[in-house]
Design a protein around this motif. Structure first.
Motif, PDB file in Angstrom:
ATOM      1  N   ALA A   1     -11.143  39.894 -19.504  1.00 32.70           N
ATOM      2  CA  ALA A   1     -11.818  39.187 -18.214  1.00 32.70           C
ATOM      3  C   ALA A   1     -11.481  38.108 -19.243  1.00 32.70           C
ATOM      4  N   GLY A   2     -10.614  38.128 -19.385  1.00 29.84           N
ATOM      5  CA  GLY A   2     -10.295  36.467 -20.323  1.00 29.84           C
ATOM      6  C   GLY A   2     -10.298  35.487 -20.982  1.00 29.84           C
ATOM      7  N   ALA A   3     -10.589  36.158 -21.910  1.00 29.87           N
ATOM      8  CA  ALA A   3     -11.485  36.448 -23.815  1.00 29.87           C
ATOM      9  C   ALA A   3     -10.313  35.642 -24.741  1.00 29.87           C
ATOM     10  N   LEU A   4      -9.300  36.906 -24.192  1.00 34.03           N
ATOM     11  CA  LEU A   4      -7.822  36.813 -25.008  1.00 34.03           C
ATOM     12  C   LEU A   4      -6.932  36.365 -24.006  1.00 34.03           C
ATOM     13  N   ALA A   5      -6.211  35.673 -25.147  1.00 34.24           N
ATOM     14  CA  ALA A   5      -4.491  35.103 -24.777  1.00 34.24           C
ATOM     15  C   ALA A   5      -3.630  35.640 -25.681  1.00 34.24           C
ATOM     16  N   VAL A   6      -2.394  35.877 -25.115  1.00 34.01           N
ATOM     17  CA  VAL A   6      -1.273  36.492 -25.722  1.00 34.01           C
ATOM     18  C   VAL A   6      -0.352  35.211 -26.182  1.00 34.01           C
ATOM     19  N   GLN A   7      -0.361  34.063 -26.943  1.00 37.45           N
ATOM     20  CA  GLN A   7       1.060  33.005 -26.957  1.00 37.45           C
ATOM     21  C   GLN A   7       2.288  34.036 -26.666  1.00 37.45           C
ATOM     22  N   GLY A   8       3.204  32.887 -26.494  1.00 39.10           N
ATOM     23  CA  GLY A   8       4.105  33.343 -25.967  1.00 39.10           C
ATOM     24  C   GLY A   8       4.823  33.812 -27.323  1.00 39.10           C
ATOM     25  N   ASP A   9       4.853  33.663 -28.479  1.00 34.79           N
ATOM     26  CA  ASP A   9       5.210  34.079 -29.772  1.00 34.79           C
ATOM     27  C   ASP A   9       3.996  35.587 -30.102  1.00 34.79           C
ATOM     28  N   LEU A  10       3.449  35.911 -29.264  1.00 35.44           N
ATOM     29  CA  LEU A  10       2.664  37.453 -29.034  1.00 35.44           C
ATOM     30  C   LEU A  10       1.513  37.070 -29.753  1.00 35.44           C
ATOM     31  N   ILE A  11       0.523  36.189 -30.893  1.00 35.27           N
ATOM     32  CA  ILE A  11      -0.641  36.105 -31.359  1.00 35.27           C
ATOM     33  C   ILE A  11      -1.252  35.857 -30.334  1.00 35.27           C
ATOM     34  N   VAL A  12      -2.141  36.624 -30.656  1.00 37.64           N
ATOM     35  CA  VAL A  12      -2.965  36.655 -30.002  1.00 37.64           C
ATOM     36  C   VAL A  12      -4.692  35.867 -30.118  1.00 37.64           C
ATOM     37  N   VAL A  13      -5.351  34.982 -28.738  1.00 35.56           N
ATOM     38  CA  VAL A  13      -6.145  33.803 -29.277  1.00 35.56           C
ATOM     39  C   VAL A  13      -7.152  34.530 -28.746  1.00 35.56           C
ATOM     40  N   ASP A  14      -8.463  33.758 -29.719  1.00 33.87           N
ATOM     41  CA  ASP A  14      -9.942  34.086 -28.653  1.00 33.87           C
ATOM     42  C   ASP A  14      -9.993  32.657 -27.310  1.00 33.87           C
TER      43      ASP A  14
ATOM     44  N   THR B   1       3.132  35.375 -19.904  1.00 36.48           N
ATOM     45  CA  THR B   1       2.530  34.055 -19.613  1.00 36.48           C
ATOM     46  C   THR B   1       0.961  33.716 -18.142  1.00 36.48           C
ATOM     47  N   TYR B   2       1.846  34.953 -17.836  1.00 34.77           N
ATOM     48  CA  TYR B   2       0.631  34.881 -15.785  1.00 34.77           C
ATOM     49  C   TYR B   2      -0.907  35.253 -16.232  1.00 34.77           C
TER      50      TYR B   2
ATOM     51  N   VAL C   1      -5.056  34.512 -15.975  1.00 32.06           N
ATOM     52  CA  VAL C   1      -6.633  34.440 -15.976  1.00 32.06           C
ATOM     53  C   VAL C   1      -6.597  34.499 -17.324  1.00 32.06           C
ATOM     54  N   ALA C   2      -6.279  34.406 -18.441  1.00 32.60           N
ATOM     55  CA  ALA C   2      -7.086  33.737 -19.433  1.00 32.60           C
ATOM     56  C   ALA C   2      -7.299  32.141 -19.029  1.00 32.60           C
ATOM     57  N   GLY C   3      -6.860  31.348 -17.798  1.00 33.13           N
ATOM     58  CA  GLY C   3      -7.362  29.833 -18.056  1.00 33.13           C
ATOM     59  C   GLY C   3      -6.699  28.994 -18.452  1.00 33.13           C
ATOM     60  N   GLY C   4      -5.138  29.488 -19.002  1.00 28.36           N
ATOM     61  CA  GLY C   4      -4.659  28.169 -19.688  1.00 28.36           C
ATOM     62  C   GLY C   4      -4.388  28.120 -21.296  1.00 28.36           C
TER      63      GLY C   4
END
Ligand SMILES: [Zn+2]
Length: 276
Positions: free
Chosen positions: A227-240, A264-265, A270-273
């Protein structure tokens, strides 16, 4: 592991004869089939794998990978301790003349027959290292790896039926532990996790169905990730995404490399930026 594969003159990429031969052997090991196989069967089955999944200019000549693997000490050619070198026209003539039984060496076969995790790690390595841009699901299914478990029928039957070979592989590699929270759900039928595509399959995202585009997640994190509620940063930290707060670091295993382009995609489309 390095197979010392020759490069294809046309595509400049490592030839796929040996990786495909090893995947074929892993599939036989998964089904606990006899270790040594008559040459005509070997030739027909590996030849057809190379034709379907090899590079455009990979000739379907399985005598080369069999001989190379024998010289590396991974393959046994029964009753022929000194087979010819893998070059020129002699290998095929020699195989036709001797019709040897051949297959992985005892120790290799024992290792991959007994241990599903070892088999999965070797398969994942071969897919990631040598078999980009092929239908990895179709290849796993063709060689009979990561086949659906037999007799597993329960309320989760629909999910299991739709479960692909690639999804089963990623879950085995992570021992069914969610890469975000580390939870391993136990059902009466065994551990339960879900294979999740990072860049979604199908329109409009058209993500590839490959190991490097997959995660092993628990159902909650699968839903949040899709659902894009989570995004993964380049350093693989998952962010709410709603709070911007880090949820944790994505856990990784050596055999499963994630393609950063898919991460990145997902983050952008999906997670919108970037999280704010
Ligand atoms: Zn989770």
């Amino acid at each position: 592991m390095n197979l010392e594969t020759a490069k294809s003159p046309q595509t400049k990429r490592p030839k796929r004869h040996q990786p495909l031969t090893l995947l074929w052997a892993l599939g036989r090991a998964a089904r606990a089939e006899p270790r040594l196989v008559p040459w005509e069967t070997t030739r027909a089955e590996i030849g057809s794998l190379i034709s379907t999944f090899g590079l455009v200019d990979d000739a379907p000549n399985p005598e080369y990978p069999v001989l190379k693997l024998a010289h590396f000490g991974l393959w046994e050619i029964a009753e022929h301790p000194a087979p010819p070198a893998a070059s020129g026209g002699e290998p095929l003539r020699w195989m036709r003349r001797h019709q040897p039984l051949s297959g992985p060496c005892d120790w290799v076969y024992d290792l991959v027959t007994k241990d599903d995790a070892v088999r999965s790690r070797v398969a994942a390595f071969l897919l990631s290292e040598y078999l980009h841009d092929v239908d990895q699901n179709a290849l796993l299914a063709r060689v009979g790896l990561q086949a659906a478990p037999v007799g597993r029928r329960s309320t989760t039957v629909e999910r299991i039926v739709r479960d692909s070979a690639l999804s089963r592989l990623v879950k085995t590699l992570h021992d069914h532990m969610c890469q975000i929270c580390g939870i391993r759900l136990m059902l009466p039928t065994g551990p339960y996790a879900e294979g999740c595509h990072i860049r979604p399959l199908g329109e409009p995202h058209n993500g590839p169905d490959e190991l490097a585009n997959m995660l092993c997640l628990c159902p909650n994190h699968h839903t949040l990730f899709d659902a894009g509620a989570l995004a993964v940063q380049g350093d693989l930290i998952v962010v709410d995404r709603s709070t911007g707060a880090p949820v944790g670091a994505l856990s990784v295993v050596a055999e499963h490399s994630i393609d950063p382009r898919h991460v990145t995609y997902h983050r952008e489309a999906v997670a919108g930026g970037e999280a704010d």
